[in-house]
Design an enzyme around this catalytic site. Structure first.
Site, PDB file in Angstrom:
ATOM      1  N   GLY A 132      55.769  16.866  34.745  1.00 28.55           N
ATOM      2  CA  GLY A 132      55.904  15.502  34.264  1.00 28.55           C
ATOM      3  C   GLY A 132      56.256  14.573  35.405  1.00 28.55           C
ATOM      4  N   LYS A 145      54.690  29.933  42.537  1.00 28.10           N
ATOM      5  CA  LYS A 145      56.094  29.584  42.294  1.00 28.10           C
ATOM      6  C   LYS A 145      57.007  30.795  42.432  1.00 28.10           C
ATOM      7  CE  LYS A 145      54.877  25.645  39.357  1.00 28.10           C
ATOM      8  NZ  LYS A 145      54.545  25.265  37.964  1.00 28.10           N
TER       9      LYS A 145
END
Lengths: 399, 399
Positions: free
Chosen positions: A301, A204
């Protein structure tokens, strides 16, 4: 006269794939209002059948059906792993289809090549969901901050490790106990190494650094330190210093050379990243004109990640490919990189030996974080001598 | 083949105007790389002369020179106040020029009309700098969150009041002493009423609410409470409850009706807005798919605000007008608004009488914020009876 709907194919109908189908379906009216067109899901590629799903008739098992269908505008890759996700993304771009992905592994490893191919074919390659889950951060970095020089990016980029560290501070739990709790709650995988050893955060920060500078560094070669070795004693010391410990992905410059790394860091409580707890993510971006800006939200999520995927579809539905503004990266040449990331090293706190009673650490380093940083050289000498091992090895700008 | 440069005229060469000229000049290379074209400053409208400025030859005193020059693509309005900023913005749009502004007063009061005019003329009307200074928030709301239903927006939108409240908590200063300090540091105007009485925050939450819902409410009719009446006793009570007090602009829904207000609020320390101090701003957006996302940064200042202005110029340089995606607002009809914002009222803490020794408040309300909210009805009864006056009148979702 309304535009033709955007026709998409989803690769993968797991958590993110089914979430994406849900967001497209439930919020179709908002998508139409924002873009002037709808989004049609034409195919969903998965190995499984989903006979009870409202999308059962869209399920296919052969990628060639998708890539050979000229009606498909966008392929949304949510399969995870490098292969065949990379090959499918290449093939889709080759066929003149835009690609949207949540797959940080593919973007961090093959982003330069895939962006170049997209630009060559006149299509888009977008990956907002690959960093920070539902937090809009890549598009603001590319658009709102385009006129800025990015001085640094520091982020809490992995929810699993942030949850573990939060539990260690809140409950005094050991790393092993906090990891077990995270696994029990579904926040950590059975094999947690990609998270706890820092590889997920490394991918990331590589993507963020490339967005900020145009230069992609290899996520497999940057210095990466995870949180496995953080102990309750480290937590006690941090608390005594009014600090917390966070796993930070950092991109900055050392003498104009790019430096990208992942390491646990000691953060003073006034640093805005220090208040980001549990599974939340946060990205702090420092630019020459805007100063420090923090983006904070749910880093993972089903619906947050799917929401980020759909934000890329909204972008494609709104903005056609434009060669002048097409995103391009270059693989960072060796001479653009800071040669020794340890030059940045600041031992905020260290231990002598393995045992870690409080009396064993040098109190001179515990007065406050500023004082600690002032003792940087001294700390380096101690570490170099082999008498102590550092935790929280890297400098953080203090707010 | 490079695109033609974007030709702009700046209205106002004060703090933001000169900052905008600086950002365009210093970061021209980045703007070119991001948009494929440069930005030329053709005119700067100001009443004054600037003989020593590198832009001296661009200074004009007559707006007609700008509006009648077909070479000008974008007019950047940074004059402040409603008039003649509104008239100049209208005239520029009528003449087929895009308009970028940092002027929240004009956007909040005339945004519906000016956006409609821009769409009619096929040009853009952008105002990222009008809310949150350097924090990218309007574009992420319009683009990244376009497929989301926004459930609420809560923001610390005014740096002056946040500085005053921060000083009151950090130093136990009185409101008057903290205001005097803010004035001395240049954070507050000599006449601070637009800030401390909440009007500035009201304009900003009106703009955020309109971006989130498409409906503009009149900033002059929403419930607005400032921070003048906050005392050291309120600070003590908040601290005893492990809370802080922040001036919050809020947009949410009560029974599907839009509710927009500004009031000082008691925030538990775990609310991410509670950690935003000094002159920083923060905007917390809750959407159906992404959950809670926080944007935090410098809400004012020369370069941050100028940076936001230039981000709008980058947007215009990158994306031509598109009727299908053009932003449009409607003025909110009366039946879309929550009829009685007091329905949302929660007295988190209240005082009996005017004097405020700690013993004078009802300890039942001080256990913790959750317990306080549970006593909502009781609190309303006490207030209704006239025995006590509330502070922090509105419900905040607790994280």
């Amino acid at each position: 006269m309304a535009n033709k709907n955007l026709t998409v194919a989803l690769l993968g109908f797991g958590v993110v794939g089914s979430g994406t189908a849900q967001v497209i379906t439930e919020n179709q009216d908002r998508i139409c209002r924002a873009t002037g067109r709808g989004i049609d899901i034409r195919y969903i590629l998965d190995l499984r059948e989903f006979p009870d799903s409202p999308f059962a008739d869209r399920i296919v098992h052969d990628f060639h059906i998708i890539v050979n269908d000229p009606e498909v505008d966008v392929v949304v890759e949510m399969m995870g792993g490098s292969h065949p996700a990379y090959e499918f993304s290449r093939a889709a771009l080759e066929a003149g289809k835009s690609v949207v992905t949540s797959n940080k592994e593919v973007v961090a490893n093959f982003g330069t090549e895939l962006l170049a191919l997209a630009a060559e074919k006149g299509v888009r390659y977008l990956f907002e969901a690959s960093v920070g889950g539902g937090i809009p951060v890549l598009r603001p970095l590319a658009q709102d901050m385009a006129a800025n020089r990015v001085r640094s990016v520091s982020g809490i980029l992995n929810g699993t490790t942030n949850y573990i560290l939060t539990r260690m501070f809140a409950d005094g739990a050991s790393f092993d106990a906090a990891l077990a709790e995270a696994q029990q709650k579904g926040y950590a995988e059975r094999d947690p190494s990609a998270d706890v050893d820092g590889l997920d955060a490394a991918r990331k920060i590589v993507i963020l650094a490339a967005m900020a500078t145009g230069l992609r560094v290899d996520p497999n070669t940057i210095p990466v330190e995870g949180i496995r070795h953080i102990t309750e004693a480290d937590v006690s010391i941090a608390e005594a210093m009014n600090c917390t410990i966070k796993l930070i992905g950092h991109m900055g410059f050392v003498d104009d050379k790019l430096s990208v790394w992942v390491a646990p860091c000691m953060l003073p409580r006034q640093n805005p990243l220090s208040n980001i707890n549990d599974v939340f993510n946060g990205v702090l971006i420092d630019t020459d004109m805007l100063g420090q800006t923090l983006f904070y939200g749910r880093g993972a999520g089903k619906l947050p990640t799917a929401g980020a995927v759909v934000s890329d579809l909204v972008d494609i539905a709104s903005h056609p490919f434009d060669a002048a503004t097409a995103l391009r990266w270059a693989d960072a040449p060796a001479d653009a990189l800071a040669s020794d990331p340890a030059d940045e090293l600041v031992c905020l706190i260290y231990r002598k030996g393995d045992a870690m009673p409080k009396t064993d650490w040098d109190p001179i380093f515990a007065e406050n974080a500023q004082a600690v940083i002032a003792r940087e050289v001294e700390a380096k000498d101690v570490i170099a001598s082999g008498e102590a091992r550092p935790i929280a090895c890297y400098r953080m700008s203090l707010l």
